[in-house]
Design an enzyme around this catalytic site. Structure first.
Site, PDB file in Angstrom:
ATOM      1  N   HIS A 192      -6.839  -9.843   5.181  1.00  0.00           N
ATOM      2  CA  HIS A 192      -6.979  -8.630   4.350  1.00  0.00           C
ATOM      3  C   HIS A 192      -5.593  -8.118   3.933  1.00  0.00           C
ATOM      4  O   HIS A 192      -5.368  -7.757   2.779  1.00  0.00           O
ATOM      5  CB  HIS A 192      -7.750  -7.573   5.144  1.00  0.00           C
ATOM      6  CG  HIS A 192      -7.875  -6.246   4.477  1.00  0.00           C
ATOM      7  ND1 HIS A 192      -9.065  -5.739   4.003  1.00  0.00           N
ATOM      8  CD2 HIS A 192      -6.953  -5.284   4.211  1.00  0.00           C
ATOM      9  CE1 HIS A 192      -8.854  -4.547   3.467  1.00  0.00           C
ATOM     10  NE2 HIS A 192      -7.591  -4.246   3.579  1.00  0.00           N
ATOM     11  N   GLN A 208       0.813  -1.226   0.000  1.00  0.00           N
ATOM     12  CA  GLN A 208       0.000   0.000   0.000  1.00  0.00           C
ATOM     13  C   GLN A 208       0.841   1.268   0.000  1.00  0.00           C
ATOM     14  O   GLN A 208       0.333   2.356  -0.317  1.00  0.00           O
ATOM     15  CB  GLN A 208      -0.929   0.001   1.229  1.00  0.00           C
ATOM     16  CG  GLN A 208      -1.972  -1.112   1.200  1.00  0.00           C
ATOM     17  CD  GLN A 208      -2.827  -1.124   2.434  1.00  0.00           C
ATOM     18  OE1 GLN A 208      -2.487  -1.736   3.436  1.00  0.00           O
ATOM     19  NE2 GLN A 208      -3.941  -0.412   2.390  1.00  0.00           N
ATOM     20  N   CYS A 219     -10.593  -0.226   4.036  1.00  0.00           N
ATOM     21  CA  CYS A 219      -9.241  -0.309   3.483  1.00  0.00           C
ATOM     22  C   CYS A 219      -8.677   1.093   3.341  1.00  0.00           C
ATOM     23  O   CYS A 219      -9.344   1.989   2.812  1.00  0.00           O
ATOM     24  CB  CYS A 219      -9.271  -0.994   2.114  1.00  0.00           C
ATOM     25  SG  CYS A 219      -7.622  -1.218   1.398  1.00  0.00           S
ATOM     26  N   LEU A 220      -7.459   1.288   3.798  1.00  0.00           N
ATOM     27  CA  LEU A 220      -6.846   2.625   3.721  1.00  0.00           C
ATOM     28  C   LEU A 220      -6.575   3.038   2.271  1.00  0.00           C
ATOM     29  O   LEU A 220      -6.404   4.220   1.987  1.00  0.00           O
ATOM     30  CB  LEU A 220      -5.553   2.646   4.541  1.00  0.00           C
ATOM     31  CG  LEU A 220      -5.741   2.384   6.039  1.00  0.00           C
ATOM     32  CD1 LEU A 220      -4.395   2.380   6.754  1.00  0.00           C
ATOM     33  CD2 LEU A 220      -6.686   3.403   6.668  1.00  0.00           C
TER      34      LEU A 220
END
Ligand SMILES: O=C(O)C[C@@H](Cc1ccccc1)C(=O)SCC(=O)c1ccccc1
Ligand SMILES: [Zn+2]
Length: 170
Positions: free
Chosen positions: A133, A50, A91-92
């Protein structure tokens, strides 16, 4: 230092993360930066993918006081139960989008910690949901992939709007 978080549907989020060979000083710095970035973004987990670092590294902190960060290097997750349970995930990388995803809610985690020590735990509940996740992120999978096409389109539109608003604020 705070790191920029990639936003869905950025194709870099689809990169498959490579195993970590050695926990170098550079990786220890990345771990510290990821933990700082996770807290700043009000997350309970963050995968290196991410922040555009494609190595098998996850940080998580489910504690109330945000003072118990966990580090998982080269993690391997094995479901321990057949049946799946729904959980409202976020989710970021997909800000302000929340939706139900079904996952086994008891798993075994095998990994290394930031000191290269072995981790081998059976976890359930939110910890099990979160680690699966995060593992998905390392495999280029985002939780919206489990939702309908319509919900994926809505998620894309919503993230585009939110990023525009955030960019105006900066
Ligand atoms: O994008 C990420 O990996 C972080 C993500 C982890 C996660 C949270 C909840 C379920 C699955 C995975 C987040 O931290 S989202 C923001 C958050 O803190 C949260 C959202 C929903 C439920 C609980 C916490
Ligand atoms: Zn996520």
């Amino acid at each position: 230092a705070l790191l920029p978080i990639l936003n869905y549907p950025d194709p870099r989020l689809r990169t498959i993360a490579k195993p970590v060979k050695e926990v170098t000083a550079e990786i220890k710095t990345l771990i510290a930066d990821m933990i700082e970035t996770m807290y700043d973004a009000q997350g309970i987990g963050l995968a290196a993918s991410q922040v555009d670092q494609h190595i098998q590294l996850i940080v998580m902190d489910l504690s109330e006081d945000k003072n118990n960060p966990r580090v998982f290097i080269n993690p391997k997750v094995t479901p321990l139960v057949e049946e799946k349970q729904p959980y409202e995930e976020g989710c970021l990388s997909v800000p302000e989008v929340y939706d139900k995803v079904e996952r086994p809610n008891k798993v075994r985690i095998e990994a290394l910690d930031e000191n290269g020590e072995k981790i081998d735990e059976e976890v359930e509940g939110l910890l099990a949901v979160c680690i699966q996740h995060e593992m998905d992120h390392l495999n280029g999978v985002i939780f919206v992939d489990y939702l309908s096409r319509l919900k994926q389109t809505r998620a894309r539109d919503k993230v585009r709007k939110i990023i525009k608003i955030r960019e105006k604020q900066d």
